[in-house]
Design a protein around this motif. Structure first.
Motif, PDB file in Angstrom:
ATOM      1  N   PHE A 336       0.814  -1.220   0.000  1.00 25.60           N
ATOM      2  CA  PHE A 336       0.000   0.000   0.000  1.00 25.60           C
ATOM      3  C   PHE A 336       0.845   1.267   0.000  1.00 25.60           C
ATOM      4  O   PHE A 336       0.627   2.174  -0.802  1.00 25.60           O
ATOM      5  CB  PHE A 336      -0.927   0.010   1.217  1.00 25.60           C
ATOM      6  N   TRP A 337       1.814   1.355   0.907  1.00 28.04           N
ATOM      7  CA  TRP A 337       2.459   2.642   1.168  1.00 28.04           C
ATOM      8  C   TRP A 337       3.628   2.970   0.253  1.00 28.04           C
ATOM      9  O   TRP A 337       4.011   4.128   0.135  1.00 28.04           O
ATOM     10  CB  TRP A 337       2.926   2.696   2.618  1.00 28.04           C
ATOM     11  N   TYR A 338       4.225   1.978  -0.410  1.00 28.95           N
ATOM     12  CA  TYR A 338       5.423   2.238  -1.212  1.00 28.95           C
ATOM     13  C   TYR A 338       5.116   2.371  -2.697  1.00 28.95           C
ATOM     14  O   TYR A 338       6.024   2.382  -3.519  1.00 28.95           O
ATOM     15  CB  TYR A 338       6.440   1.111  -1.024  1.00 28.95           C
ATOM     16  N   ARG A 339       3.838   2.500  -3.063  1.00 27.08           N
ATOM     17  CA  ARG A 339       3.482   2.484  -4.483  1.00 27.08           C
ATOM     18  C   ARG A 339       3.773   3.785  -5.206  1.00 27.08           C
ATOM     19  O   ARG A 339       4.093   3.785  -6.399  1.00 27.08           O
ATOM     20  CB  ARG A 339       2.005   2.124  -4.642  1.00 27.08           C
ATOM     21  N   ASN A 340       3.636   4.909  -4.542  1.00 33.26           N
ATOM     22  CA  ASN A 340       3.905   6.192  -5.192  1.00 33.26           C
ATOM     23  C   ASN A 340       4.239   7.225  -4.124  1.00 33.26           C
ATOM     24  O   ASN A 340       4.077   6.987  -2.922  1.00 33.26           O
ATOM     25  CB  ASN A 340       2.700   6.642  -6.036  1.00 33.26           C
ATOM     26  N   ASP A 341       4.691   8.403  -4.565  1.00 36.73           N
ATOM     27  CA  ASP A 341       5.153   9.416  -3.612  1.00 36.73           C
ATOM     28  C   ASP A 341       4.007  10.023  -2.806  1.00 36.73           C
ATOM     29  O   ASP A 341       4.223  10.488  -1.684  1.00 36.73           O
ATOM     30  CB  ASP A 341       5.925  10.513  -4.344  1.00 36.73           C
ATOM     31  N   ARG A 342       2.802  10.037  -3.347  1.00 36.67           N
ATOM     32  CA  ARG A 342       1.689  10.556  -2.553  1.00 36.67           C
ATOM     33  C   ARG A 342       1.464   9.690  -1.322  1.00 36.67           C
ATOM     34  O   ARG A 342       1.286  10.193  -0.206  1.00 36.67           O
ATOM     35  CB  ARG A 342       0.400  10.610  -3.395  1.00 36.67           C
ATOM     36  N   LEU A 343       1.468   8.372  -1.534  1.00 36.58           N
ATOM     37  CA  LEU A 343       1.268   7.469  -0.410  1.00 36.58           C
ATOM     38  C   LEU A 343       2.473   7.472   0.530  1.00 36.58           C
ATOM     39  O   LEU A 343       2.318   7.356   1.749  1.00 36.58           O
ATOM     40  CB  LEU A 343       0.994   6.056  -0.923  1.00 36.58           C
ATOM     41  N   ARG A 344       3.672   7.620  -0.018  1.00 32.03           N
ATOM     42  CA  ARG A 344       4.857   7.707   0.845  1.00 32.03           C
ATOM     43  C   ARG A 344       4.785   8.956   1.726  1.00 32.03           C
ATOM     44  O   ARG A 344       5.165   8.923   2.894  1.00 32.03           O
ATOM     45  CB  ARG A 344       6.129   7.729   0.002  1.00 32.03           C
ATOM     46  N   GLU A 345       4.303  10.035   1.151  1.00 30.71           N
ATOM     47  CA  GLU A 345       4.146  11.265   1.931  1.00 30.71           C
ATOM     48  C   GLU A 345       3.169  11.035   3.082  1.00 30.71           C
ATOM     49  O   GLU A 345       3.410  11.453   4.228  1.00 30.71           O
ATOM     50  CB  GLU A 345       3.649  12.392   1.021  1.00 30.71           C
ATOM     51  N   PHE A 381      -5.709   2.258  12.651  1.00 31.69           N
ATOM     52  CA  PHE A 381      -6.453   1.745  11.502  1.00 31.69           C
ATOM     53  C   PHE A 381      -7.259   2.852  10.825  1.00 31.69           C
ATOM     54  O   PHE A 381      -7.228   3.000   9.595  1.00 31.69           O
ATOM     55  CB  PHE A 381      -7.386   0.608  11.944  1.00 31.69           C
ATOM     56  N   PHE A 382      -7.973   3.638  11.605  1.00 35.01           N
ATOM     57  CA  PHE A 382      -8.811   4.680  11.011  1.00 35.01           C
ATOM     58  C   PHE A 382      -7.974   5.826  10.423  1.00 35.01           C
ATOM     59  O   PHE A 382      -8.358   6.426   9.418  1.00 35.01           O
ATOM     60  CB  PHE A 382      -9.812   5.197  12.038  1.00 35.01           C
ATOM     61  N   LYS A 383      -6.832   6.098  11.018  1.00 38.59           N
ATOM     62  CA  LYS A 383      -5.943   7.107  10.428  1.00 38.59           C
ATOM     63  C   LYS A 383      -5.402   6.614   9.093  1.00 38.59           C
ATOM     64  O   LYS A 383      -5.337   7.368   8.115  1.00 38.59           O
ATOM     65  CB  LYS A 383      -4.800   7.419  11.401  1.00 38.59           C
ATOM     66  N   ASP A 384      -4.992   5.335   9.038  1.00 42.46           N
ATOM     67  CA  ASP A 384      -4.516   4.766   7.781  1.00 42.46           C
ATOM     68  C   ASP A 384      -5.615   4.817   6.722  1.00 42.46           C
ATOM     69  O   ASP A 384      -5.377   5.173   5.564  1.00 42.46           O
ATOM     70  CB  ASP A 384      -4.085   3.310   7.980  1.00 42.46           C
ATOM     71  N   LEU A 385      -6.824   4.454   7.116  1.00 45.39           N
ATOM     72  CA  LEU A 385      -7.943   4.447   6.180  1.00 45.39           C
ATOM     73  C   LEU A 385      -8.215   5.845   5.641  1.00 45.39           C
ATOM     74  O   LEU A 385      -8.479   6.023   4.441  1.00 45.39           O
ATOM     75  CB  LEU A 385      -9.183   3.886   6.882  1.00 45.39           C
ATOM     76  N   ALA A 386      -8.132   6.830   6.495  1.00 44.01           N
ATOM     77  CA  ALA A 386      -8.370   8.211   6.063  1.00 44.01           C
ATOM     78  C   ALA A 386      -7.357   8.647   5.007  1.00 44.01           C
ATOM     79  O   ALA A 386      -7.699   9.303   4.021  1.00 44.01           O
ATOM     80  CB  ALA A 386      -8.319   9.159   7.268  1.00 44.01           C
ATOM     81  N   HIS A 387      -6.100   8.251   5.207  1.00 43.27           N
ATOM     82  CA  HIS A 387      -5.072   8.622   4.223  1.00 43.27           C
ATOM     83  C   HIS A 387      -5.270   7.866   2.917  1.00 43.27           C
ATOM     84  O   HIS A 387      -5.113   8.446   1.819  1.00 43.27           O
ATOM     85  CB  HIS A 387      -3.687   8.328   4.795  1.00 43.27           C
ATOM     86  N   LEU A 388      -5.628   6.593   3.011  1.00 46.34           N
ATOM     87  CA  LEU A 388      -5.828   5.812   1.787  1.00 46.34           C
ATOM     88  C   LEU A 388      -6.994   6.348   0.970  1.00 46.34           C
ATOM     89  O   LEU A 388      -6.966   6.338  -0.260  1.00 46.34           O
ATOM     90  CB  LEU A 388      -6.064   4.343   2.150  1.00 46.34           C
ATOM     91  N   LEU A 389      -8.047   6.817   1.647  1.00 50.14           N
ATOM     92  CA  LEU A 389      -9.217   7.336   0.965  1.00 50.14           C
ATOM     93  C   LEU A 389      -9.107   8.847   0.678  1.00 50.14           C
ATOM     94  O   LEU A 389     -10.055   9.464   0.231  1.00 50.14           O
ATOM     95  CB  LEU A 389     -10.470   7.072   1.803  1.00 50.14           C
ATOM     96  N   ARG A 390      -7.927   9.401   0.988  1.00 52.37           N
ATOM     97  CA  ARG A 390      -7.649  10.824   0.750  1.00 52.37           C
ATOM     98  C   ARG A 390      -8.563  11.725   1.562  1.00 52.37           C
ATOM     99  O   ARG A 390      -8.926  12.829   1.132  1.00 52.37           O
ATOM    100  CB  ARG A 390      -7.730  11.160  -0.733  1.00 52.37           C
ATOM    101  N   LEU A 391      -8.988  11.248   2.713  1.00 53.59           N
ATOM    102  CA  LEU A 391      -9.801  12.079   3.601  1.00 53.59           C
ATOM    103  C   LEU A 391      -8.938  12.915   4.533  1.00 53.59           C
ATOM    104  O   LEU A 391      -9.428  13.794   5.225  1.00 53.59           O
ATOM    105  CB  LEU A 391     -10.745  11.186   4.440  1.00 53.59           C
ATOM    106  N   ALA A 392      -7.632  12.572   4.555  1.00 55.39           N
ATOM    107  CA  ALA A 392      -6.696  13.339   5.364  1.00 55.39           C
ATOM    108  C   ALA A 392      -5.563  13.807   4.473  1.00 55.39           C
ATOM    109  O   ALA A 392      -5.139  13.099   3.548  1.00 55.39           O
ATOM    110  CB  ALA A 392      -6.134  12.476   6.513  1.00 55.39           C
ATOM    111  N   SER A 393      -5.068  15.020   4.699  1.00 57.55           N
ATOM    112  CA  SER A 393      -3.972  15.541   3.883  1.00 57.55           C
ATOM    113  C   SER A 393      -2.655  15.036   4.418  1.00 57.55           C
ATOM    114  O   SER A 393      -2.506  14.830   5.624  1.00 57.55           O
ATOM    115  CB  SER A 393      -3.989  17.072   3.901  1.00 57.55           C
ATOM    116  N   PRO A 394      -1.648  14.777   3.527  1.00 53.30           N
ATOM    117  CA  PRO A 394      -0.344  14.326   3.982  1.00 53.30           C
ATOM    118  C   PRO A 394       0.315  15.351   4.888  1.00 53.30           C
ATOM    119  O   PRO A 394       0.080  16.527   4.761  1.00 53.30           O
ATOM    120  CB  PRO A 394       0.438  14.139   2.687  1.00 53.30           C
TER     121      PRO A 394
END
Length: 394
Positions: A336-345, A381-394
């Motif tokens: 999940f997290w190493y796929r692109n720079d947005r997710l790495r951020e 878990f919920f913080k991770d989910l928020a980032h994956l769904l782009r509900l939280a800013s990096p």
């Protein structure tokens, strides 16, 4: 040494896994041959947890540094410090560390044999004959052994020749440069850096680990077209380390998934990188290699004692029972997290969270998932989910 002499066990490979297996079996009174190529050093940041130091009796003088903080650096250059409260990460130099382990095995009674493994044949009585070639010699030598432990690295020839499926492993290719520590860096000797940026690794990470008088600067990637050497050069240039003297350069493949089978059902069992026991996401391998070596030694001892070759399969079963869940979780994290720079951020941003920091270090230092604080896991878990769904800013 007579080529007809019979060993209980031949251990092929003298890294942490092989040296540990040889040490454990020799201490039990088994006749052990430890076959190893001289001068091979694996590219490795050299991080070891306190659990390893306790379980395997590692002396303080082998620790080049005690890291008390990790700095996670995002693609945009955001730095997040993760202090290790109540513990540390030990740093060793693999050149010295591995040789100390081999010497300890020899002191326990294992016979050191310098040579490059070639193949295994079986005599008429069914006993394995290990063929190896000593450096500078044209004719191979052999030794006989009731059982063989293959601890000869990620591209294990023992595994590929003897264990079904051992040639199917996928790898991250790692490369690092050991450099002399510049005076400016010596002022902060207890912090390591981990860089998450696609330009430095499209699917893994880059690192700077302190080793006292030296530093390990490296990166890894499963992308064969990605230039690891150029990445390390860019990392050194970007961190003011380009002028530091280079002590040595090393590269090697690193497996990130345990093999589905470690034994051939007859007389061979694998350990360490040969068995694929390097953790996904983190790339940590020394602890798991040494544990794998110990579990393989236990399985071999049981097989020798009972004559039941099914005991060899217990090495993998016991390892997966202890750490299979951790490897599964780390594999998901890497996916999940190493796929692109947005997710790495976003990943680096999550590392600011106190729950993440505490649970990460507790799990790393003790090599156990932390179950005592379920609400912390729920919050993460919920913080991770928020980032994956782009509900939280990096």
């Amino acid at each position: 040494m007579s080529e007809d002499a019979l060993f209980d066990v031949a251990v092929v490979g003298g890294g942490p896994a092989g040296a540990t297996a040889a040490h454990d079996l020799a201490r039990r009174g088994r006749k052990v041959a430890l076959i190893d190529k001289a001068g091979r050093i694996k590219p490795c940041g050299g991080a070891i947890p306190p659990r390893l130091i306790r379980d395997f009796g590692i002396p303080d003088h082998l620790l080049k540094a005690r890291v008390s903080s990790a700095r996670m650096i995002s693609p945009k250059g955001v730095a997040v410090d993760m202090p290790i409260k109540g513990g540390f990460v030990g740093m060793v130099d693999r050149c010295e560390f591995d040789e100390w382990l081999r010497c300890r095995a020899a002191a326990s009674g294992a016979m050191r044999v310098t040579g490059a493994y070639e193949r295994i044949t079986r005599d008429e009585d069914g006993v394995a004959r290990v063929h190896y070639r000593a450096k500078g010699e044209t004719e191979p030598r052999t030794l006989r052994a009731r059982l063989v432990i293959g601890a000869d690295g990620a591209l294990s020839q023992v595994g590929r020749q003897e264990v079904p499926g051992a040639d199917k492993t996928r790898f991250v290719f790692a490369y690092h440069e050991v450099i002399e520590t510049p005076p400016a860096e010596a002022s902060d000797p207890d912090r390591c850096e981990i860089h998450y940026r696609g330009a430095l690794s499209p699917d893994f990470y880059a690192w700077i680990f302190p080793h006292g008088d030296t530093m390990s600067v490296g990166t890894g990637s499963a992308n064969k077209g990605f230039s690891l050497k150029n990445s390390v050069r860019d990392l050194r240039d970007g961190t003011g380390l380009s002028e530091a003297s280079t002590v040595r350069r090393e590269g090697a493949p690193i497996p990130l998934k345990p093999l589905k089978r470690w034994d051939n059902g007859r007389d061979v069992v694998l350990a360490g990188d040969a068995a694929g026991v390097v953790a996904p996401a983190s790339g940590e391998g020394i602890y798991y290699a040494m544990l794998g070596g110990r579990l393989s030694a236990d399985a071999v001892e049981e097989c020798l004692r009972t004559g039941d070759v099914r005991a060899l399969s217990m090495a993998r079963k016991r390892f997966i029972k202890l750490h299979g869940r951790v490897f599964f979780i780390l594999g998901i994290m890497q996916y999940f997290w190493y796929r692109n720079d947005r997710l790495r951020e976003a990943f680096v941003n999550i590392c600011k969270d106190p729950d993440v920091q505490r649970l990460t270090w507790e799990a790393y230092m003790n090599k156990e998932l932390v179950r005592a604080d379920p609400m912390a896991h729920v919050r993460i878990f919920f913080k991770d989910l928020a980032h994956l769904l782009r509900l939280a800013s990096p």
